[in-house]
Design a protein around this motif. Structure first.
Motif, PDB file in Angstrom:
ATOM      1  N   PRO A 128       0.740  -1.158   0.227  1.00  0.00           N
ATOM      2  CA  PRO A 128      -0.039   0.205   0.015  1.00  0.00           C
ATOM      3  C   PRO A 128       0.749   1.279   0.142  1.00  0.00           C
ATOM      4  CG  PRO A 128       0.222  -1.053   2.297  1.00  0.00           C
ATOM      5  CD  PRO A 128       0.868  -1.736   1.245  1.00  0.00           C
ATOM      6  N   PHE A 129       0.234   2.415  -0.340  1.00  0.00           N
ATOM      7  CA  PHE A 129       0.825   3.667  -0.560  1.00  0.00           C
ATOM      8  C   PHE A 129       0.823   4.353   1.007  1.00  0.00           C
ATOM      9  CE2 PHE A 129      -0.997   3.405  -4.710  1.00  0.00           C
ATOM     10  CZ  PHE A 129      -0.128   2.443  -5.231  1.00  0.00           C
ATOM     11  N   LEU A 154      -6.885  -4.541   0.849  1.00  0.00           N
ATOM     12  CA  LEU A 154      -6.972  -3.931   1.976  1.00  0.00           C
ATOM     13  C   LEU A 154      -6.258  -4.843   3.272  1.00  0.00           C
ATOM     14  CD1 LEU A 154     -10.700  -3.131   2.069  1.00  0.00           C
ATOM     15  CD2 LEU A 154      -9.187  -1.501   2.223  1.00  0.00           C
ATOM     16  N   THR A 155      -5.717  -6.152   2.831  1.00  0.00           N
ATOM     17  CA  THR A 155      -5.377  -6.921   3.864  1.00  0.00           C
ATOM     18  C   THR A 155      -4.180  -6.097   4.644  1.00  0.00           C
ATOM     19  OG1 THR A 155      -5.880  -8.796   2.855  1.00  0.00           O
ATOM     20  CG2 THR A 155      -4.255  -9.078   4.317  1.00  0.00           C
ATOM     21  N   PRO A 156      -3.330  -5.569   4.032  1.00  0.00           N
ATOM     22  CA  PRO A 156      -1.894  -4.982   4.709  1.00  0.00           C
ATOM     23  C   PRO A 156      -2.012  -4.030   5.499  1.00  0.00           C
ATOM     24  CG  PRO A 156      -1.668  -4.536   2.234  1.00  0.00           C
ATOM     25  CD  PRO A 156      -2.929  -5.609   2.190  1.00  0.00           C
ATOM     26  N   LEU A 157      -3.447  -3.106   5.026  1.00  0.00           N
ATOM     27  CA  LEU A 157      -3.888  -1.867   5.880  1.00  0.00           C
ATOM     28  C   LEU A 157      -4.458  -2.334   7.239  1.00  0.00           C
ATOM     29  CD1 LEU A 157      -5.032   0.532   2.830  1.00  0.00           C
ATOM     30  CD2 LEU A 157      -2.802   0.378   4.303  1.00  0.00           C
ATOM     31  N   GLN A 158      -5.301  -3.585   6.836  1.00  0.00           N
ATOM     32  CA  GLN A 158      -5.951  -4.020   8.073  1.00  0.00           C
ATOM     33  C   GLN A 158      -5.083  -4.692   9.089  1.00  0.00           C
ATOM     34  OE1 GLN A 158      -8.314  -6.778   6.151  1.00  0.00           O
ATOM     35  NE2 GLN A 158      -9.921  -5.434   5.849  1.00  0.00           N
ATOM     36  N   LYS A 159      -3.779  -5.093   8.694  1.00  0.00           N
ATOM     37  CA  LYS A 159      -2.967  -5.809   9.638  1.00  0.00           C
ATOM     38  C   LYS A 159      -2.409  -4.435  10.488  1.00  0.00           C
ATOM     39  CE  LYS A 159      -1.610  -9.900   7.035  1.00  0.00           C
ATOM     40  NZ  LYS A 159      -0.618 -10.615   6.106  1.00  0.00           N
ATOM     41  N   ARG A 160      -1.851  -3.374   9.558  1.00  0.00           N
ATOM     42  CA  ARG A 160      -1.406  -2.323  10.092  1.00  0.00           C
ATOM     43  C   ARG A 160      -2.145  -1.452  11.278  1.00  0.00           C
ATOM     44  NH1 ARG A 160       3.185   0.586   7.529  1.00  0.00           N
ATOM     45  NH2 ARG A 160       3.586  -0.486   5.742  1.00  0.00           N
ATOM     46  N   PHE A 161      -3.393  -1.706  10.952  1.00  0.00           N
ATOM     47  CA  PHE A 161      -4.360  -1.020  11.833  1.00  0.00           C
ATOM     48  C   PHE A 161      -4.585  -1.753  13.178  1.00  0.00           C
ATOM     49  CE2 PHE A 161      -8.516  -0.054  13.546  1.00  0.00           C
ATOM     50  CZ  PHE A 161      -8.566   1.364  13.291  1.00  0.00           C
ATOM     51  N   ARG A 162      -4.790  -3.187  12.878  1.00  0.00           N
ATOM     52  CA  ARG A 162      -4.950  -3.895  14.145  1.00  0.00           C
ATOM     53  C   ARG A 162      -3.456  -4.056  14.933  1.00  0.00           C
ATOM     54  NH1 ARG A 162      -7.670  -7.074  10.252  1.00  0.00           N
ATOM     55  NH2 ARG A 162      -9.891  -7.148  10.698  1.00  0.00           N
ATOM     56  N   TYR A 163      -2.378  -3.717  14.295  1.00  0.00           N
ATOM     57  CA  TYR A 163      -1.221  -3.827  14.927  1.00  0.00           C
ATOM     58  C   TYR A 163      -0.856  -2.459  15.892  1.00  0.00           C
ATOM     59  CZ  TYR A 163       3.819  -3.586  15.748  1.00  0.00           C
ATOM     60  OH  TYR A 163       5.263  -3.623  16.127  1.00  0.00           O
ATOM     61  N   HIS A 164      -1.363  -1.141  15.278  1.00  0.00           N
ATOM     62  CA  HIS A 164      -1.039  -0.131  16.008  1.00  0.00           C
ATOM     63  C   HIS A 164      -2.086   0.361  16.798  1.00  0.00           C
ATOM     64  CE1 HIS A 164       2.673   1.155  13.949  1.00  0.00           C
ATOM     65  NE2 HIS A 164       2.154   0.894  12.572  1.00  0.00           N
ATOM     66  N   PHE A 165      -3.369   0.045  16.581  1.00  0.00           N
ATOM     67  CA  PHE A 165      -4.413   0.418  17.550  1.00  0.00           C
ATOM     68  C   PHE A 165      -5.323  -0.821  18.338  1.00  0.00           C
ATOM     69  CE2 PHE A 165      -3.977   3.330  13.625  1.00  0.00           C
ATOM     70  CZ  PHE A 165      -3.427   4.380  14.279  1.00  0.00           C
ATOM     71  N   ARG A 166      -4.536  -1.746  18.433  1.00  0.00           N
ATOM     72  CA  ARG A 166      -5.032  -2.735  19.513  1.00  0.00           C
ATOM     73  C   ARG A 166      -4.202  -3.489  20.226  1.00  0.00           C
ATOM     74  NH1 ARG A 166      -9.385  -6.471  15.670  1.00  0.00           N
ATOM     75  NH2 ARG A 166     -10.697  -4.935  15.226  1.00  0.00           N
ATOM     76  N   GLY A 167      -4.173  -4.043  21.210  1.00  0.00           N
ATOM     77  CA  GLY A 167      -3.451  -4.489  22.119  1.00  0.00           C
ATOM     78  C   GLY A 167      -2.732  -3.401  22.966  1.00  0.00           C
ATOM     79  N   ALA A 172     -14.949   1.593  -7.069  1.00  0.00           N
ATOM     80  CA  ALA A 172     -13.440   0.987  -6.382  1.00  0.00           C
ATOM     81  C   ALA A 172     -13.150   1.897  -5.205  1.00  0.00           C
ATOM     82  CB  ALA A 172     -12.433   1.023  -7.384  1.00  0.00           C
ATOM     83  N   ARG A 173     -13.245   3.194  -5.098  1.00  0.00           N
ATOM     84  CA  ARG A 173     -13.062   3.980  -4.140  1.00  0.00           C
ATOM     85  C   ARG A 173     -14.018   3.711  -3.051  1.00  0.00           C
ATOM     86  NH1 ARG A 173     -13.911  10.266  -4.373  1.00  0.00           N
ATOM     87  NH2 ARG A 173     -13.415   9.831  -6.557  1.00  0.00           N
ATOM     88  N   LEU A 174     -15.373   3.482  -3.323  1.00  0.00           N
ATOM     89  CA  LEU A 174     -16.249   3.287  -2.229  1.00  0.00           C
ATOM     90  C   LEU A 174     -15.921   1.795  -1.511  1.00  0.00           C
ATOM     91  CD1 LEU A 174     -18.920   4.000  -0.678  1.00  0.00           C
ATOM     92  CD2 LEU A 174     -20.306   3.042  -2.694  1.00  0.00           C
ATOM     93  N   GLU A 175     -15.634   0.947  -2.433  1.00  0.00           N
ATOM     94  CA  GLU A 175     -15.363  -0.239  -1.801  1.00  0.00           C
ATOM     95  C   GLU A 175     -14.259  -0.341  -0.834  1.00  0.00           C
ATOM     96  OE1 GLU A 175     -17.074  -3.668  -2.696  1.00  0.00           O
ATOM     97  OE2 GLU A 175     -18.557  -1.794  -2.858  1.00  0.00           O
ATOM     98  N   PHE A 176     -13.320   0.433  -1.231  1.00  0.00           N
ATOM     99  CA  PHE A 176     -11.950   0.646  -0.360  1.00  0.00           C
ATOM    100  C   PHE A 176     -12.355   1.260   1.029  1.00  0.00           C
ATOM    101  CE2 PHE A 176      -8.073   2.816   0.786  1.00  0.00           C
ATOM    102  CZ  PHE A 176      -7.225   1.749   0.666  1.00  0.00           C
ATOM    103  N   THR A 177     -13.186   2.532   0.719  1.00  0.00           N
ATOM    104  CA  THR A 177     -13.523   3.177   1.884  1.00  0.00           C
ATOM    105  C   THR A 177     -14.570   2.235   2.891  1.00  0.00           C
ATOM    106  OG1 THR A 177     -13.536   5.079   0.644  1.00  0.00           O
ATOM    107  CG2 THR A 177     -14.597   5.258   2.774  1.00  0.00           C
ATOM    108  N   ARG A 178     -15.308   1.309   2.350  1.00  0.00           N
ATOM    109  CA  ARG A 178     -16.307   0.739   2.983  1.00  0.00           C
ATOM    110  C   ARG A 178     -15.401  -0.309   4.034  1.00  0.00           C
ATOM    111  NH1 ARG A 178     -19.757  -2.780  -0.493  1.00  0.00           N
ATOM    112  NH2 ARG A 178     -20.304  -3.691   1.337  1.00  0.00           N
ATOM    113  N   GLY A 179     -14.258  -1.077   3.269  1.00  0.00           N
ATOM    114  CA  GLY A 179     -13.393  -1.823   3.998  1.00  0.00           C
ATOM    115  C   GLY A 179     -12.960  -1.197   5.297  1.00  0.00           C
ATOM    116  N   LEU A 180     -12.277  -0.018   5.066  1.00  0.00           N
ATOM    117  CA  LEU A 180     -11.778   0.620   6.193  1.00  0.00           C
ATOM    118  C   LEU A 180     -12.526   1.016   7.134  1.00  0.00           C
ATOM    119  CD1 LEU A 180      -8.982   2.805   4.101  1.00  0.00           C
ATOM    120  CD2 LEU A 180      -8.511   0.771   5.517  1.00  0.00           C
ATOM    121  N   MET A 181     -13.828   1.296   6.885  1.00  0.00           N
ATOM    122  CA  MET A 181     -14.635   1.951   7.739  1.00  0.00           C
ATOM    123  C   MET A 181     -15.221   0.873   8.628  1.00  0.00           C
ATOM    124  SD  MET A 181     -15.970   4.907   7.956  1.00  0.00           S
ATOM    125  CE  MET A 181     -17.533   4.701   8.707  1.00  0.00           C
TER     126      MET A 181
END
Length: 732
Positions: A242-243, A310-323, A368-377
């Motif tokens: 991801p960027f 979205l998988t790498p971004l989800q990993k980053r989110f859970r790593y930083h904002f959980r635990g 595409a943008r809406l699907e990407f945003t839905r996943g992050l939401m």
């Protein structure tokens, strides 16, 4: 010649003896003859009534009368009656001869019908016995045939079962062959067909067949998904997905790296192949759902390629904002909200320019943008649902969280066009426990703000007092701050997903308006002794400003929609009368009418108190003028120039000073109402009160003096006002 009485009598019986039947026939013929002469209906009715003689006499009277010459008609009448009699006798004879024949024919037909019926009954009995005998004979055959039919149906079901298994195995073999030849697109297409078979079998009661089909789909889906996911991730890695940095600083992805055409070609191919797995993925994967208490709207799953992106971004989110990470601070929701917004912004251009064209080629209307945003939401919603219970009873932290969420929602909708119909943070805040807490905190901080704004040193000073064009309303700082507070509250709740929640916030706003009105009333009562003072006028300006703004809000589309929603709620609960419901439905009233009416009443009371205060001062200043002896003054004819009585000067000076004072302190609309009411009372006072004392000294002279004083008063008012044109046109 026959007399009338003789005509009415029955003819004498012949000498020879006749049977009773013959005698009866003769009597009937005579009746028929008379009927022919006098009319069938009339004669029959008269015969029934026993008045035949009187009718015959009437007939003779009509035809002959008292004129003896009319007796010549008797011969003609007798001939006519004789002819009618003969015709009727012939008809009677004809009918009498035909009736027996018809009766005989009917009897004959009845006998024949009876014979046919007996024959049918005999045949029915014979057939019944034959059928029973046949059924007894065929019963064993029927039992054998039923067993054979059941066997055939069972075999057909087995064949259908085997056909389904064969079809599934055939598709499975095809997928295996395609994979052996590395023909992944055809394998994915075949898996789509298998998934469609699985969908068709959903209503079947064959549990083992369903399990076999689902297991087969799952087996090949996993193989294809793993293979395509691995290849897809390699292509994304080549694009440095991801960027993490903003688009301006990205050196790859949107730029053209080495071998860019081939990379983008592979990206499109793999993306399309993954899209084919969407059907089977929806069958096998249960979408993550938050508890039902959040009432999230139903929405389809994010398409499979976007899920992988979205998988790498989800990993980053859970790593930083959980635990126990240092970045997972419950008091800093802005960290993960800002991170999500940054990710959306970083990838928007790539999604619009590289991914959206692929989706447009495939066909389905997917953004595409809406699907990407839905996943992050979904990550944000899960985080909020986990954090809110932990800070629900810490007012400061909870209020901070709500503020940050509202800012996040505003940017998400305004910058990235995320529709409010999809799941968003407002659904989490609308959960009952959280929402009630939000209302409580909102009320608490609003009341604290009201306390601080009213206790401020600049509470009654206008922020724009030095700017004439801006300060027309002369609004004190506390009133403007209060209306800004209400406007901010409106902006905070206007994006709530349900009308019922918005109506609860509207009730909060109305309660705050009423509370602020009560506070203004309390301060006003403290200033009652100085009703012309600066603070009293500032309170009046504040009341007028709030009432005006609420009246403007009543025509706002948002509040009109809330009015319609309130109308539906009131109609369901029967909490309003039919008249009130009709006024709401016809837009004759608004949601703020109760508050506006209370504010208008307070404004009227305060203005009345000011007018009464000035009027009392004017009356006190006019006492000397009332007591002046007008007869001792020179007349109009003795004066070369008209002059104002010196005793009237205090009266006019008082009016001048108070008008100038209130013009500076009241807004234009309030001042206009004030001086118009005051002038009306002064007019009545001069012409009624002052004239009474004048009339005691001399009617004619008093009238002249009062007129002169009134004219001086009316001509003096425009001079003492800065708005000369308006006052002079109204007063003179």
């Amino acid at each position: 010649m026959l007399l009338a009485a003789e005509i009415g009598k029955a003819p004498a019986a012949p000498c020879c003896s006749e049977s009773g039947n013959e005698r009866k026939d003769v009597e009937e013929k005579n009746d028929i003859n008379i009927a022919a002469l006098f009319g069938n209906e009339q004669v029959s009715e008269d015969t029934d009534n026993g008045d035949l003689t009187s009718y015959v006499s009437a007939f003779i009277e009509k035809e002959v009368g008292n004129d003896l010459k009319s007796l010549k008609k008797l011969d003609k009448l007798i001939e006519q009656m004789t002819e009618n009699k003969m015709q009727l006798e012939e008809q009677v004879l004809t009918i009498s001869s035909e009736i027996p024949k018809r009766i005989q024919s009917a009897l004959k037909n009845a006998e024949e019908s009876k014979q046919f019926l007996n024959q049918f009954l005999e045949q029915e009995t014979h057939l019944f016995s034959s059928i029973n005998s046949h059924l007894l004979t065929a019963q064993p055959w029927m039992e054998d045939l039923g067993a054979m039919i059941n066997q055939i149906e069972e075999i057909e079901r087995h064949l259908a079962y085997l056909k389904w298994i064969s079809q599934i195995e055939e598709l499975s073999d095809n997928i295996q062959q395609y994979l052996m030849t590395n023909n992944v697109p055809e394998a994915a297409s075949t898996l789509v067909s298998m998934a469609e078979l699985d969908i068709k079998l959903q209503e079947s009661s064959c549990a083992h067949l369903l399990a076999f089909t689902r297991a087969t789909v799952k087996f090949w889906h996993k193989i294809l998904k793993d293979k395509l996911t691995s290849d897809f991730e390699e292509v994304l890695a080549q694009l440095h997905w991801p960027f993490i940095t903003p688009p301006q600083s990205q050196t790859v992805g949107l730029s053209r790296p080495a071998g860019a055409p081939e990379i983008y070609s592979n990206l499109e191919t793999l993306f399309c192949q993954l899209l084919k797995l969407q059907t089977s993925d929806e069958l096998l994967t249960e979408p993550k759902q938050l508890p039902e208490k959040y009432c999230l709207p139903a929405s389809p799953s994010v398409i499979l390629p976007i899920q992988i992106m979205l998988t790498p971004l989800q990993k980053r989110f859970r790593y930083h904002f959980r635990g126990n990470r240092q970045t997972n601070v419950i008091s800093k929701p802005e960290w993960y909200l800002a991170q999500v917004l940054m990710w959306i912004g970083n990838h928007t251009q790539f999604l619009d320019e590289k991914i959206q064209p692929i989706l447009d080629k495939v066909g389905p209307s997917v953004n595409a943008r809406l699907e990407f945003t839905r996943g992050l939401m979904m990550l944000v919603l899960e985080k909020l649902a986990a954090d809110i219970p932990c800070l629900l009873y810490d007012d400061n932290l909870f209020c901070h969280l709500v503020d940050e969420v509202l800012l996040f929602e505003r940017e998400l909708h305004s910058l990235y066009g995320y529709p409010s119909t999809f799941a968003n943070c407002m659904h989490i805040l609308s959960e009952d426990t959280c929402f009630q807490r939000w209302l409580t905190v909102e009320r608490k901080f609003a009341l604290q703000k009201m306390d601080s704004m009213l206790s401020s040193e600049a509470a009654w000073i206008s922020q724009y007092k030095d700017i004439t064009d801006v300060d027309e309303m002369k609004v004190p700082d506390c009133a403007e701050t209060f209306m800004t507070l209400l406007l901010v509250i409106t902006d905070r709740y206007k994006n709530l997903p349900t009308a019922s929640r918005k109506l609860q916030f509207l009730e909060l706003q109305k309660d705050l308006v009423d509370d602020f009105r009560i506070r203004l009333t309390q301060v006003m009562k403290e200033e009652t002794r100085a009703s012309l003072g600066f603070r009293y006028c500032a309170i009046l300006n504040a009341v007028n400003y709030i009432s005006t703004v609420l009246a403007d809000w009543a025509d706002n589309v948002f509040f009109l929609q809330l009015q319609q929603a309130a109308l539906e709620v009131f109609a369901e609960n029967n909490t309003l009368s039919k008249l009130q419901l009709g006024q709401l439905a016809s837009m004759e009233s608004s949601v703020f009418d109760d508050m506006i009416n209370l504010l208008e009443r307070l404004k009227h009371d305060m203005l009345t108190r000011q007018v009464d205060h000035v009027f009392r001062e004017v009356k006190d200043a006019a006492k000397l003028y009332k007591k002046e002896r007008w007869l001792s003054l020179p007349s109009q004819s003795e004066q070369a120039v008209m002059s104002l009585s010196s005793s009237a000067c205090p009266l006019l000076l008082t009016v001048r000073d108070r008008l100038l004072q209130l013009e500076e302190q009241l807004c234009f609309s309030l001042f206009t109402v004030f001086w118009q009411v005051l002038v009306e009372k002064l007019d009545m006072y001069i012409y009624q009160e002052v004239s009474k004392s004048g009339w005691r000294s001399g009617a004619l002279m008093a009238k002249a003096r009062v007129t002169r004083t009134a004219l001086c008063f009316r001509s003096f008012l425009p001079i003492i006002s800065t708005r000369e044109g308006q006052l002079s046109s109204s007063l003179i």
